[in-house]
Design a protein around this motif. Sequence first.
Motif, PDB file in Angstrom:
ATOM      1  N   LEU A 447      -9.032 -11.302  -0.272  1.00  0.00           N
ATOM      2  CA  LEU A 447      -8.719 -13.029  -0.812  1.00  0.00           C
ATOM      3  C   LEU A 447      -8.098 -11.751  -2.419  1.00  0.00           C
ATOM      4  O   LEU A 447      -8.807 -11.332  -3.234  1.00  0.00           O
ATOM      5  N   ALA A 448      -7.237 -12.228  -2.939  1.00  0.00           N
ATOM      6  CA  ALA A 448      -6.342 -12.077  -4.268  1.00  0.00           C
ATOM      7  C   ALA A 448      -6.409 -13.185  -5.353  1.00  0.00           C
ATOM      8  O   ALA A 448      -6.510 -14.421  -4.289  1.00  0.00           O
ATOM      9  N   ALA A 449      -7.946 -12.782  -5.744  1.00  0.00           N
ATOM     10  CA  ALA A 449      -8.021 -14.180  -6.990  1.00  0.00           C
ATOM     11  C   ALA A 449      -7.836 -13.900  -8.817  1.00  0.00           C
ATOM     12  O   ALA A 449      -7.072 -12.682  -8.791  1.00  0.00           O
ATOM     13  N   ARG A 484       6.226  -9.881   1.954  1.00  0.00           N
ATOM     14  CA  ARG A 484       6.047  -9.396   1.584  1.00  0.00           C
ATOM     15  C   ARG A 484       5.043  -9.258  -0.221  1.00  0.00           C
ATOM     16  O   ARG A 484       5.827  -8.937  -1.104  1.00  0.00           O
ATOM     17  N   GLY A 485       4.411 -10.504   0.387  1.00  0.00           N
ATOM     18  CA  GLY A 485       2.948 -10.225  -0.659  1.00  0.00           C
ATOM     19  C   GLY A 485       2.549 -11.771  -0.679  1.00  0.00           C
ATOM     20  O   GLY A 485       3.467 -12.567  -0.850  1.00  0.00           O
ATOM     21  N   LEU A 486       1.458 -11.560  -2.067  1.00  0.00           N
ATOM     22  CA  LEU A 486       1.283 -13.287  -2.565  1.00  0.00           C
ATOM     23  C   LEU A 486       1.874 -13.250  -4.004  1.00  0.00           C
ATOM     24  O   LEU A 486       1.570 -12.400  -5.181  1.00  0.00           O
ATOM     25  N   VAL A 497       1.549  -9.242  -5.550  1.00  0.00           N
ATOM     26  CA  VAL A 497       0.583  -9.045  -5.123  1.00  0.00           C
ATOM     27  C   VAL A 497       0.477  -8.321  -3.700  1.00  0.00           C
ATOM     28  O   VAL A 497       0.827  -8.969  -2.399  1.00  0.00           O
ATOM     29  N   THR A 498       0.566  -7.371  -3.264  1.00  0.00           N
ATOM     30  CA  THR A 498       1.270  -6.072  -2.192  1.00  0.00           C
ATOM     31  C   THR A 498       0.329  -5.920  -1.761  1.00  0.00           C
ATOM     32  O   THR A 498      -1.106  -5.032  -2.408  1.00  0.00           O
ATOM     33  N   SER A 499       0.074  -5.206  -0.487  1.00  0.00           N
ATOM     34  CA  SER A 499      -0.672  -4.299   0.300  1.00  0.00           C
ATOM     35  C   SER A 499      -0.517  -3.035   1.040  1.00  0.00           C
ATOM     36  O   SER A 499       0.736  -4.018   2.300  1.00  0.00           O
ATOM     37  N   SER A 500      -0.332  -2.519   0.865  1.00  0.00           N
ATOM     38  CA  SER A 500      -0.546  -1.535   2.257  1.00  0.00           C
ATOM     39  C   SER A 500      -1.224  -0.400   2.124  1.00  0.00           C
ATOM     40  O   SER A 500      -1.736   0.018   1.814  1.00  0.00           O
ATOM     41  N   GLU A 501      -1.628  -0.452   3.751  1.00  0.00           N
ATOM     42  CA  GLU A 501      -1.850   0.652   4.140  1.00  0.00           C
ATOM     43  C   GLU A 501      -3.474   0.717   3.547  1.00  0.00           C
ATOM     44  O   GLU A 501      -3.958   1.661   3.546  1.00  0.00           O
ATOM     45  N   GLY A 502      -4.353  -0.849   3.925  1.00  0.00           N
ATOM     46  CA  GLY A 502      -5.469  -1.063   2.875  1.00  0.00           C
ATOM     47  C   GLY A 502      -5.502  -1.140   0.942  1.00  0.00           C
ATOM     48  O   GLY A 502      -6.714  -1.710  -0.162  1.00  0.00           O
ATOM     49  N   ALA A 507       2.144  -6.502  -9.694  1.00  0.00           N
ATOM     50  CA  ALA A 507       3.165  -6.380 -10.316  1.00  0.00           C
ATOM     51  C   ALA A 507       3.848  -7.159 -11.073  1.00  0.00           C
ATOM     52  O   ALA A 507       3.908  -8.558 -10.285  1.00  0.00           O
ATOM     53  N   LYS A 508       3.673  -7.604 -12.659  1.00  0.00           N
ATOM     54  CA  LYS A 508       4.354  -8.823 -13.235  1.00  0.00           C
ATOM     55  C   LYS A 508       5.501  -9.131 -12.900  1.00  0.00           C
ATOM     56  O   LYS A 508       6.587  -7.639 -12.853  1.00  0.00           O
ATOM     57  N   ILE A 509       6.130  -9.924 -12.945  1.00  0.00           N
ATOM     58  CA  ILE A 509       7.925 -10.472 -12.494  1.00  0.00           C
ATOM     59  C   ILE A 509       7.929 -11.559 -13.848  1.00  0.00           C
ATOM     60  O   ILE A 509       7.484 -12.988 -13.655  1.00  0.00           O
ATOM     61  N   ASN A 510       8.613 -11.085 -14.715  1.00  0.00           N
ATOM     62  CA  ASN A 510       8.704 -12.178 -16.090  1.00  0.00           C
ATOM     63  C   ASN A 510      10.059 -13.205 -15.747  1.00  0.00           C
ATOM     64  O   ASN A 510      10.586 -12.949 -15.248  1.00  0.00           O
TER      65      ASN A 510
END
Length: 656
Positions: A447-449, A484-486, A497-502, A507-510
């Motif tokens: 869960l991304a929170a 490509r992420g949440l 929020v990204t995930s790669s191999e666990g 990263a912020k996108i302003n």
Amino acid sequence: MDVLFAPFEVAFVQRALWGGLLVCGICAIAGTWVVVRGMAFLGDAMSHGMLPGVAVAALLGGDLLLGAACSAALMAVGVTALQRNSRFAADTGIGLVFVGMLAAGVIVVSRSRSFAVDLTGYLFGDVLAIRDRDLVILLAALMIGVVVAVVGHRAFVALTFDPRLAHTLGLRPRWARLALLGLLTLAIVASFHVAGTLLVFGLLIAPPAAALYWADRIPVIMLLAALFGGLSTVGGLIVSWYAGTAAGATIVAVAVGIFLLSAALSWLRERGSPAGVQALVAVLALLLPLAGCGSDTGDPVEHPHGYVAGAEEVDAPRTRLVVADGTAVRVLDLIRGETIYQGSSRAMDVRGDDRYGYLDTGSGVRIVDGGAWTVDHGDHMHYYRTAAKDVGTFDGAGPLAAHSDPAVTAIRTRSGTAILDRAALDSGRIAQRAVIDGLAAPYAEHLAAVDNAGRAQIRDRDGKPVTSFSETCPAARGFAVTRRGLVFGCADGALLVTSSEGHFDAAKINYPEQVSDADRATEFRHRPGATTVVARAGNRGAWVLDIRARTWHLLEIGPIVAANTAGEGAALLALTADGVLHAHDIATGTERTRTPVLAQPIADGPAPVIEIDSGRAYINDPAGRAVHEIDYRDNLRRARTFDLDIAARYLVETGR
């Protein structure tokens, strides 16, 4: 022998088998006369000459079967008229009508930029998508074909072998020709929409041609042709199941193979080589049992990914719409074009995930099972369907967002995010695993929170913290899950929020500029899986967030009430308060086209939404008590309108 029977344990393959057998029966009756009378060119011309009728019906949102029937009837009239002209041979007239109808069809198709998929289905069909309604049509066509063949048998035989004798005996050869043409038309029209014109033509020719090597009486030829066609259907479905090939084309390939085998056996027999015939038959007899040997391990059959007890795996998405007004809810099946569930429930808002609709009742969350869902495994998909039904209600201050993975469902309410057990939900029970402070969504088996203080972290599926990020997301509102992420919507931009191999990263996108709270993105819309998402930007227009490039872009197109996009390169769809749908270039904001959609301008109440999938967009029309299906790749053409018995105030799409 399990390898031979395993494919037919799946319901859609069973329907394909029955549909294929019925098509083979119809084609055996009509195809025998096609082969015996040398009408193969006419059969090919008739099957492809239906294109203009099918194209017009598709563009107008009408019945393809009716369009095909009208086109085939027109072609039959044209062929009959030209065959009476003694200035040229009969096949010349057939060729003229053939190319004329085909040209007309291509012209109609060229007017629609999105017709490629429909044309592919027209040519190759989808025998695995046969429905119960199709089986009824095929059975009725087979019964009519049998009656015509029996009643007209004497006249057809006389017309084929001695037309002058037919006239002398008073058998009315002209009417017999028309009856044969009608029989051929019936076979092609009844079969093309489930089998494709190429499959129908292949089954019209190959099985009867193979049967001619073994019989010389018309009834026996028909029976053998039906038998060979049935063997082709069974063999083709088995081969396509394990080889991953197109089922229709594989069936035709097997039918042609049976013809070639019959030709080879006949050649050996005529050359007086019984030993060669016996050897070839013996080898073929050995291959069938050997095909099933070694595969019967006694192990239980493994269910496919995402299987739920009582569900049926199908060959393609079974998209459905959950529609509600203030007191009632409906589930609309887009394949069948009809309402399949009717329920009563207070609804102040509706959110959805891949399967369920979540209704805000004011005092809780009512869950309605749309009965269709897709399991994405990256390199392949599994599609399922079951009956739409009411699941129940749980306490919560209204759903603001919802998302699921195979293990959990996260429902964002005004008091936090409720984490429900997905397996229990799929079995008809509501089991809450955790409640998380703030906003949370399933991602990469976790869960991304983001909590109410803006702190971002990864939790396990029971809500326990796993890791935290240094990046923050103040006043988090809205999220979108992409390949490509949440991404979470923040007061100052977005948090990806990204995930790669666990391993998880954030990263912020302003925003590219200072943005007021009224103009920030708070609710993201996108096609499932796409990496371009959009959101309303207050009265300024729409925000476009490119996850791949990690950039924001503001399209200042003025006030809109709803927006969505199909993804990279596709247009931005924007609905304005006057009920007009606009398509804008997603890079520049330039308007490409527009079309009125709603019955009347939006005065009050909830704004309609734009749900979008890979081929169509859906817009609810409360005043018109309808949902409109829009082909966004074809100048916003209205493909279909689904009339409802309720005001469609809320809409979510499931099954994608």
